[in-house]
Design an enzyme around this catalytic site. Structure first.
Site, PDB file in Angstrom:
ATOM      1  N   ALA A  76       0.754  -1.390  -0.127  1.00  0.00           N
ATOM      2  CA  ALA A  76      -0.077   0.558   0.172  1.00  0.00           C
ATOM      3  C   ALA A  76       0.097   1.164  -0.369  1.00  0.00           C
ATOM      4  O   ALA A  76       0.607   2.348   0.366  1.00  0.00           O
ATOM      5  CB  ALA A  76      -1.155   0.300   1.306  1.00  0.00           C
ATOM      6  N   HIS A 135      -1.262  16.640  -1.448  1.00  0.00           N
ATOM      7  CA  HIS A 135      -1.564  15.585  -0.088  1.00  0.00           C
ATOM      8  C   HIS A 135      -0.487  17.089   1.061  1.00  0.00           C
ATOM      9  O   HIS A 135      -0.075  18.075   0.879  1.00  0.00           O
ATOM     10  CB  HIS A 135      -0.268  15.136  -0.516  1.00  0.00           C
ATOM     11  CG  HIS A 135      -1.292  13.741  -0.947  1.00  0.00           C
ATOM     12  ND1 HIS A 135      -1.461  13.498  -2.501  1.00  0.00           N
ATOM     13  CD2 HIS A 135      -1.950  12.701  -0.673  1.00  0.00           C
ATOM     14  CE1 HIS A 135      -1.578  11.940  -2.392  1.00  0.00           C
ATOM     15  NE2 HIS A 135      -2.167  11.682  -1.937  1.00  0.00           N
ATOM     16  N   LYS A 139       3.991  14.289   3.292  1.00  0.00           N
ATOM     17  CA  LYS A 139       4.548  13.052   2.769  1.00  0.00           C
ATOM     18  C   LYS A 139       5.355  13.240   1.184  1.00  0.00           C
ATOM     19  O   LYS A 139       5.606  14.071   0.814  1.00  0.00           O
ATOM     20  CB  LYS A 139       3.194  13.065   1.759  1.00  0.00           C
ATOM     21  CG  LYS A 139       2.891  11.978   0.893  1.00  0.00           C
ATOM     22  CD  LYS A 139       1.225  11.784  -0.233  1.00  0.00           C
ATOM     23  CE  LYS A 139       1.001  10.142  -1.386  1.00  0.00           C
ATOM     24  NZ  LYS A 139       1.895   9.231  -0.769  1.00  0.00           N
TER      25      LYS A 139
END
EC number: 1.17.1.8
Length: 246
Positions: A76, A135, A139
Site C-alpha cells: 500500500a 497531499h 508526504k
C-alpha cells in the site's frame, strides 16, 4: 491472523494499528520501522500477513526479504521509479503468495479510476488531459502512487481505444501529453483531480479524502478478504476488498 505493519510508526501505520487492536478477528503482530527494535526478517517471520505503509526507499529490501520467506502482502505504498525492479519482484512473490497492490485503498479512488478509464475511451484527442494531486506537506513521494496509477490507466485506455500513445512529459508531435501536477501543502489527506479539456468544454473527476481512516478501513477490508477467501497465489488489486463489480 497475525498482521505485521511495515512502516508501523508512520501516520498510516499508527491508524491501522489502532484499528487492528479494536478488532477480534486480527492480532497486531510486531511491526517494522527504521527506528524499531525488530529486524525486517523477524517481522516477516512472526506474522501471517504483511501490510506495507512505509516508503519506496524500503521496497527493494522488503521484497528481497519476502522472497526468502514468502508471506501474503498488501503493498500500500508508492512504487519506486519505473527503472527499479519492483514490478518483477512483485510477480516473483505473487508466484508463491497473494500480493495485493493498492497505493490507494479507498472506495472513492477505485471508482475514480474506473470512471477515468471510461472517459479516456470516450473523449478523443480534441480533449487534453490534466491530473492534479495534492497531499499534506509531510508526504515524501511526489508524484503519488495513485496519480501514477491514473496515468497508466489513461495511457492504456488511449492506446486501446484510439491507437494513440499518451505519456507524461513527452515532447514528440506524435505523442499526446498528460499534464501532471503535484502539490504538498498543509495537512490535506489526499485529493486527485482528472480534467478532460477541449476548446469548448471540460469535464472533471475529483476525489477528496477528509480522513486517512478511509485508507486504514480499506486495508481492513482486504485483510477480511484474505482471511475469508484464502485466495491462491497471484497479484491482485484493491477491488478484492470492495465487493464491487463496476
Amino acid at each position: 491472523m497475525r498482521v505485521g505493519i511495515i512502516g508501523c510508526s508512520g501516520r498510516m501505520g499508527t491508524l491501522l494499528s489502532n484499528l487492528l487492536r479494536a478488532t477480534a478477528r486480527f492480532t497486531l503482530g510486531p511491526g517494522f520501522s527504521r527506528t524499531s527494535t525488530h529486524s525486517l526478517a523477524s517481522v516477516i517471520d512472526n506474522n501471517d500477513v504483511l501490510v506495507d505503509f512505509s516508503s519506496s526507499s524500503l521496497s527493494e529490501e522488503l521484497f528481497r526479504a519476502l522472497l526468502s520467506n514468502p508471506k501474503p502482502l498488501i503493498f500500500a505504498t508508492t512504487k519506486p521509479a519505473p527503472s527499479s525492479s519492483i514490478d518483477e519482484k512483485i510477480e516473483d512473490l505473487a508466484a508463491y503468495v497473494p500480493v495485493v497492490v493498492c497505493p490507494n485503498t479507498s472506495l472513492g479512488a477505485y471508482v475514480q479510476k474506473r470512471l477515468a478509464a471510461l472517459l479516456a475511451a470516450v473523449f478523443d484527442d480534441a480533449y487534453d488531459i490534466r491530473i492534479t494531486e495534492v497531499h499534506h506537506r509531510g508526504k515524501k513521494d511526489a508524484i503519488s502512487g495513485t496519480a501514477n496509477e491514473l496515468v497508466s490507466i489513461l495511457c492504456d485506455a488511449k492506446k486501446k481505444e484510439w491507437q494513440q500513445e499518451y505519456r507524461v512529459g513527452a515532447d514528440s508531435d506524435s505523442v499526446k501529453n498528460i499534464e501532471l501536477h503535484a502539490s504538498r501543502v498543509g495537512n490535506i489527506s489526499g485529493e486527485h483531480e482528472i480534467a478532460f479539456i477541449s476548446d469548448k468544454e471540460q469535464i472533471t473527476l475529483r476525489h477528496t479524502v477528509f480522513s486517512r481512516e478511509v485508507f486504514a478501513e480499506g486495508v481492513l477490508r482486504i485483510l477480511d478478504w484474505l482471511l475469508n477467501e484464502s485466495p491462491p497465489p497471484g497479484c491482485y488489486g484493491p477491488e478484492v476488498g470492495l465487493k464491487v463489480s463496476v
